[in-house]
Design a protein around this motif. Structure first.
Motif, PDB file in Angstrom:
ATOM      1  N   ARG A  50       0.839  -1.193   0.000  1.00 38.36           N
ATOM      2  CA  ARG A  50       0.000   0.000   0.000  1.00 38.36           C
ATOM      3  C   ARG A  50       0.882   1.256   0.000  1.00 38.36           C
ATOM      4  O   ARG A  50       1.880   1.292  -0.661  1.00 38.36           O
ATOM      5  CB  ARG A  50      -0.989  -0.016   1.164  1.00 38.36           C
ATOM      6  N   GLY A  51       0.513   2.293   0.751  1.00 35.95           N
ATOM      7  CA  GLY A  51       1.245   3.553   0.678  1.00 35.95           C
ATOM      8  C   GLY A  51       0.920   4.286  -0.608  1.00 35.95           C
ATOM      9  O   GLY A  51       1.812   4.689  -1.351  1.00 35.95           O
ATOM     10  N   VAL A  52      -0.392   4.460  -0.873  1.00 35.65           N
ATOM     11  CA  VAL A  52      -0.832   5.023  -2.155  1.00 35.65           C
ATOM     12  C   VAL A  52      -1.871   6.118  -1.914  1.00 35.65           C
ATOM     13  O   VAL A  52      -2.804   5.948  -1.130  1.00 35.65           O
ATOM     14  CB  VAL A  52      -1.442   3.927  -3.058  1.00 35.65           C
ATOM     15  N   ARG A  63      -0.700  -8.645  -0.267  1.00 36.59           N
ATOM     16  CA  ARG A  63      -1.897  -9.316  -0.778  1.00 36.59           C
ATOM     17  C   ARG A  63      -2.861  -8.362  -1.504  1.00 36.59           C
ATOM     18  O   ARG A  63      -3.561  -7.578  -0.904  1.00 36.59           O
ATOM     19  CB  ARG A  63      -2.622 -10.016   0.368  1.00 36.59           C
ATOM     20  N   GLY A  64      -2.879  -8.465  -2.809  1.00 39.26           N
ATOM     21  CA  GLY A  64      -3.679  -7.583  -3.656  1.00 39.26           C
ATOM     22  C   GLY A  64      -2.810  -6.725  -4.547  1.00 39.26           C
ATOM     23  O   GLY A  64      -3.052  -6.585  -5.739  1.00 39.26           O
ATOM     24  N   ALA A  65      -1.773  -6.110  -3.960  1.00 35.37           N
ATOM     25  CA  ALA A  65      -0.705  -5.418  -4.684  1.00 35.37           C
ATOM     26  C   ALA A  65      -1.209  -4.515  -5.805  1.00 35.37           C
ATOM     27  O   ALA A  65      -0.939  -4.743  -6.974  1.00 35.37           O
ATOM     28  CB  ALA A  65       0.287  -6.445  -5.243  1.00 35.37           C
ATOM     29  N   GLY A  66      -1.961  -3.488  -5.450  1.00 35.67           N
ATOM     30  CA  GLY A  66      -2.473  -2.528  -6.425  1.00 35.67           C
ATOM     31  C   GLY A  66      -3.949  -2.683  -6.698  1.00 35.67           C
ATOM     32  O   GLY A  66      -4.640  -1.694  -6.993  1.00 35.67           O
ATOM     33  N   ARG A  67      -4.448  -3.883  -6.593  1.00 33.28           N
ATOM     34  CA  ARG A  67      -5.865  -4.120  -6.853  1.00 33.28           C
ATOM     35  C   ARG A  67      -6.749  -3.498  -5.769  1.00 33.28           C
ATOM     36  O   ARG A  67      -7.759  -2.856  -6.088  1.00 33.28           O
ATOM     37  CB  ARG A  67      -6.101  -5.629  -6.977  1.00 33.28           C
ATOM     38  N   GLY A  97      -7.486 -15.615  -4.279  1.00 32.37           N
ATOM     39  CA  GLY A  97      -6.732 -15.325  -3.068  1.00 32.37           C
ATOM     40  C   GLY A  97      -6.746 -13.877  -2.632  1.00 32.37           C
ATOM     41  O   GLY A  97      -6.757 -13.572  -1.438  1.00 32.37           O
ATOM     42  N   GLU A  98      -6.736 -12.956  -3.594  1.00 30.11           N
ATOM     43  CA  GLU A  98      -6.668 -11.537  -3.246  1.00 30.11           C
ATOM     44  C   GLU A  98      -8.039 -10.864  -3.158  1.00 30.11           C
ATOM     45  O   GLU A  98      -8.138  -9.717  -2.711  1.00 30.11           O
ATOM     46  CB  GLU A  98      -5.815 -10.808  -4.287  1.00 30.11           C
ATOM     47  N   SER A  99      -9.073 -11.551  -3.574  1.00 29.34           N
ATOM     48  CA  SER A  99     -10.395 -10.920  -3.654  1.00 29.34           C
ATOM     49  C   SER A  99     -10.837 -10.248  -2.357  1.00 29.34           C
ATOM     50  O   SER A  99     -11.326  -9.110  -2.379  1.00 29.34           O
ATOM     51  CB  SER A  99     -11.439 -11.951  -4.098  1.00 29.34           C
TER      52      SER A  99
END
Length: 669
Positions: free
Chosen positions: A261-263, A334-338, A634-636
Motif C-alpha cells: 500500500r502507501g498510495v 496481498r492484492g498489490a495494487g488491486r 486469493g486476493e479478492s
C-alpha cells in the motif's frame, strides 16, 4: 491425509530456524538509525568495502548509470536512505554472541533532512544525487477530455497508508557453500526468483546455485523478493566456507521488509443526475520508498490501469506516479495494487450516490454493461451487470439499508504461465509446482487434480516443496494465480504421464502407473488476462468509544471451478481478516524524521481473532476456459472488504471515510 498435513498437525515441520548444519555461523545486521544521512565512517564488521559495492540488481540491459544508481545496495556505503537499511554484518558461531557483536560496529553519520511523505517528495530536492527529481516512474493512461456541461462534478482524495504483511514466520535464510556450489534454504514464494536474483547479484551461473524452500509460515507478498540479507549470508558462507543462518526479528521485519500500500488517489468524476458517470480523471501517487527494484515502479501504472473496475466509463484519464521517499522499498502485499484501485473507485461511487440521493447499488448497476467491454485504459472484462445483479440478490442486500457495498474486478497475475513436474518412482507419485505454497494448502488442489486425471489417492502422492534442482523453471505463488496457472500446468503434466503409460502398456490404470518409472515436466505458457468479478457486503456499527463491531461480512466471488472448496473458503476467510486489518488497525507509521513509530507487532495493529466476525462465503462457479477451469480468488477479500467496511462505518458515524486505517479520532462520535 497427506504426510505434509500430518507434519503440520504434529509439529514435524522444518521452518528456516529449524535448520542446523555443522559449523553453522549466525549473522546479525547493523542497521541505519537515520532515515537519511551521509555515512562518514563504518568501523567493524563486514562492510561494503569488504564485499564490494554491490547493488541488488541491474535494471536491464543497456540501462544508464543514473538508473543503476537507484538500485538498493547490498550494504550502504556513501548514504543511508531509510531507518533499518543494512550497513554492516557481524557473525558468530553463537546466535546471542552474534547479537552482542552489533555493539562492536561504530558508525558515524551526518544526518540529513529526510523526505517522508510522497506528496512532499514531489516538492523536495532529490534524495539521490543522480536524479533530477524524486519521480521514479510516471505514466499517462487514457486521453485527456473536457466535459463542460456535466450536471455533477465530484472530487475527493484518498490514502491507503503503508502496512507490513506480518506473517507469523518472519524472513530468513541459510546459505552453505562447498567450494563449488552455493545452496540456499529460505521460506519463499518462488525458489526460481531467489535463484535468479542471487545469480544476478553474485554473478554466478545458474548451475552453481541451488535454492530450496523450507516450510513457510505465511508470506502475503513479502517473501517474493530477494533481500540484501540473503546476499550477505551467501557471501559470508562463500568466504568462510561455513553455513550461515540469518532469521529476522519482528522489529527488523517492521523496518526492513517491504510493506505494501502507501498510495494516494485523487479522483474526479463527471456524472449526470441519473447516476451515470460520464468521465473520470484521476491521479495515483505511490510511495515507492528509497530505491528502485520494488513494486513501486510498476504499481502506480497497474493501479491506474484497473481504476474503472467493473464499470463502463467512456472517458478516462489517469496520471500515475511513483515517487522516492526515505523509507524501505515498497513491496507487494496481498492484492498489490488491486485493493487501492477498488478503494478509490468504490468510494467515489458512494459519494455519487450520496450526492444524487440514489441507492448505492443502483448507482453501480447504472454504470455497468450487459456486454463484455474494454475500458479506455485497456482493461477487458466480461458482462458485469448480470453478475452483480445476482450478487446483490445472493448477498441479501436491501435497498436503503445501512450496509457497505463493494464491487470489483480481480486481475490475477496469470502471465506468463507456470510449471509443474511429476516423477513416478517407488510406487509413489512425486509432485513439484513452480509456485511455492506458504499456507494455502496447494496439496488439496494437487490431490484433487491427480485423483481426477490419474485416479490416484492421497496416500500415493508426495507433494514436495520448491527446489531448483528438481524444477528449475517456474514463476511463483502470488497474484491469485496458483489454481489457475499451477493447476493447469499440473493437469497438462498428468496427461503427459498418462500418455506415457498408454504408450508402454496400451492402456491406462493407476496400478500400471505406480509399477513403473515415469517423469514429465510442463510449462504452461499464458499471455492473456483472466479477470473475474467479486462483491462484498458489510454491516457494521460503531459505539460511542469508537469501537467497531462488524455484524456481517459477506463475500460473493466468481472462482471458476473450485478445485478445493474448503481451500477456497479458507482463503476468503483469511483474506477478509486482512482486509479488516487494513481498514481498522494495521499501519506502518513514521514521524517527520522518518523514524518508525510502529516498532512492535502490537503497535502495527494486527487484529485479534476476537475482533473478527463470522464470515459468510458465497461462491459463484463460472468455469474459465483453462484446462483447470479455475479463476483467481486469493486476493479478492483484500480488494472488496476495505471499501465495503469503510462505507458501512461511514453510514453509521456520518463522517466521510477517505483513509485506511480509519483512525480513532474519526471513529469517535
Amino acid at each position: 491425509m497427506l504426510k505434509s498435513d500430518i507434519n503440520f498437525v504434529t509439529g514435524n515441520t522444518r521452518y528456516i530456524d529449524d535448520i542446523f548444519l555443522p559449523g553453522m555461523l549466525y549473522m546479525s545486521v547493523v542497521r541505519s538509525q537515520y532515515a537519511r544521512a551521509r555515512l562518514l565512517s563504518v568501523k567493524g564488521g563486514i562492510t561494503a568495502k569488504d564485499i564490494g559495492f554491490l547493488r541488488m540488481a541491474s535494471v536491464g540491459e543497456g540501462a544508464s548509470e543514473d538508473a543503476n544508481s537507484l538500485m538498493h545496495p547490498v550494504l550502504a556505503w556513501d548514504y543511508v536512505n531509510y531507518v533499518g537499511q543494512p550497513i554492516a554484518a557481524v557473525f558468530s558461531d553463537d546466535p546471542y554472541r552474534s547479537l552482542d557483536l552489533l555493539e562492536s560496529v561504530d558508525v558515524e553519520y551526518e544526518p540529513m533532512k529526510p523526505v517522508v511523505e510522497p506528496e512532499e517528495a514531489l516538492k523536495r530536492e532529490p534524495i539521490h544525487p543522480s536524479m533530477k527529481s524524486n519521480i521514479l516512474a510516471e505514466h499517462e493512461l487514457g486521453e485527456k477530455f473536457d466535459i463542460k456541461d456535466a450536471p455533477i462534478v465530484l472530487e475527493d482524495k484518498f490514502y491507503n497508508r503503508r502496512i507490513v504483511p506480518n506473517p507469523i514466520e518472519t524472513r530468513g535464510v541459510v546459505a552453505s557453500y562447498d567450494g563449488d556450489r552455493l545452496t540456499v534454504w529460505t521460506p519463499t514464494q518462488s525458489v526460481v526468483a531467489i535463484r535468479e536474483g542471487l545469480c544476478g547479484v553474485l554473478n554466478l551461473p545458474r548451475e552453481k546455485v541451488r535454492v530450496i524452500q523450507t516450510d513457510t509460515g505465511g508470506a502475503f507478498g513479502v517473501k517474493s523478493a530477494l533481500y540484501p540479507e540473503y546476499v550477505l549470508a551467501s557471501l559470508i558462507a562463500m568466504k568462510e566456507k561455513r553455513p550461515v543462518k540469518w532469521v529476522e526479528t519482528r522489529r527488523e521485519h517492521l523496518s526492513g521488509s517491504r510493506p505494501g500500500r502507501g498510495v494516494i488517489g485523487r479522483m474526479k468524476i463527471f456524472a449526470n443526475r441519473q447516476g451515470r458517470v460520464l468521465g473520470l480523471d484521476g491521479e495515483v501517487i505511490v510511495d515507492a520508498g528509497a530505491y528502485g527494484g520494488g513494486a513501486g515502479e510498476f504499481s502506480s501504472r497497474f493501479i491506474a490501469y484497473q481504476i474503472t473496475g467493473p464499470y463502463d466509463i467512456k472517458k478516462v484519464h489517469m496520471h500515475a506516479l511513483a515517487v522516492l521517499t526515505n523509507k524501505i522499498i515498497q513491496g507487494p502485499y496481498r492484492g498489490a495494487g488491486r485493493p487501492e484501485a477498488a478503494f478509490f473507485m468504490e468510494r467515489m461511487m458512494d459519494l455519487l450516490a450520496d450526492e444524487i440521493k440514489m441507492d448505492p447499488a443502483d448507482v453501480r448497476l447504472a454504470n455497468m454493461s450487459e456486454e463484455p467491454l474494454t475500458s479506455p485504459l485497456g482493461l477487458k472484462i466480461e458482462a458485469a451487470k448480470p453478475f452483480f445483479t445476482r450478487a446483490l440478490r445472493e448477498m441479501g442486500y436491501k435497498k436503503g439499508e445501512k450496509a457497505g457495498l463493494a464491487f470489483f474486478v480481480l486481475v490475477p497475475a496469470a502471465m506468463p504461465g507456470e510449471s509443474a513436474k511429476i516423477s513416478v518412482r517407488d510406487s509413489k507419485v512425486h509432485v513439484w509446482l513452480g509456485g511455492n505454497q506458504h499456507g494455502q494448502r496447494h496439496d488439496d488442489i494437487i490431490v484433487n487434480i491427480l485423483r481426477e486425471e490419474l485416479g490416484l489417492s492421497s496416500e500415493e502422492i508426495v507433494v514436495h516443496k520448491g527446489d531448483t534442482d528438481e524444477l528449475g523453471e517456474g514463476v511463483g505463488t502470488w497474484g491469485s494465480r496458483s489454481a489457475m496457472m499451477g493447476g493447469t500446468a499440473l493437469i497438462l503434466t498428468a496427461r503427459k504421464i498418462r500418455e506415457m503409460v498408454v504408450k508402454e502398456h496400451g492402456k491406462y490404470n493407476p496400478d500400471l502407473l505406480l509399477s513403473g518409472n515415469y517423469e514429465a515436466m510442463e510449462f504452461y505458457h499464458h499471455d492473456t488476462p483472466l479477470n473475474s468479478f467479486g462483491a462484498n457486503l458489510i454491516r457494521a456499527r460503531v459505539d460511542n468509544l469508537g469501537h467497531v463491531e462488524i455484524e456481517d461480512c459477506i463475500s460473493y466471488y466468481d472462482v471458476g471451478k473450485a478445485l478445493s472448496r474448503e481451500n477456497v473458503i479458507g482463503q476468503v476467510q483469511g483474506g477478509c481478516a486482512q482486509g479488516i486489518g487494513q481498514t481498522l488497525y494495521e499501519e506502518v507509521a513514521f514521524d517527520e524524521e522518518g523514524q518508525l513509530i510502529t516498532a512492535s507487532i502490537s503497535d502495527a495493529g494486527v487484529p485479534y481473532a476476537s475482533l473478527l466476525p463470522r464470515f459468510k462465503v458465497l461462491l459463484a462457479e463460472n468455469p474459465s476456459e483453462l484446462p483447470s477451469h479455475a479463476k483467481g480468488v486469493g486476493e479478492s477479500p483484500t480488494i472488496g472488504v476495505p471499501p465495503a467496511l469503510a462505507r458501512a462505518i461511514e453510514l453509521d458515524i456520518g463522517k466521510r471515510i477517505r483513509e485506511t486505517p480509519i483512525r480513532q479520532e474519526i471513529l469517535l462520535r
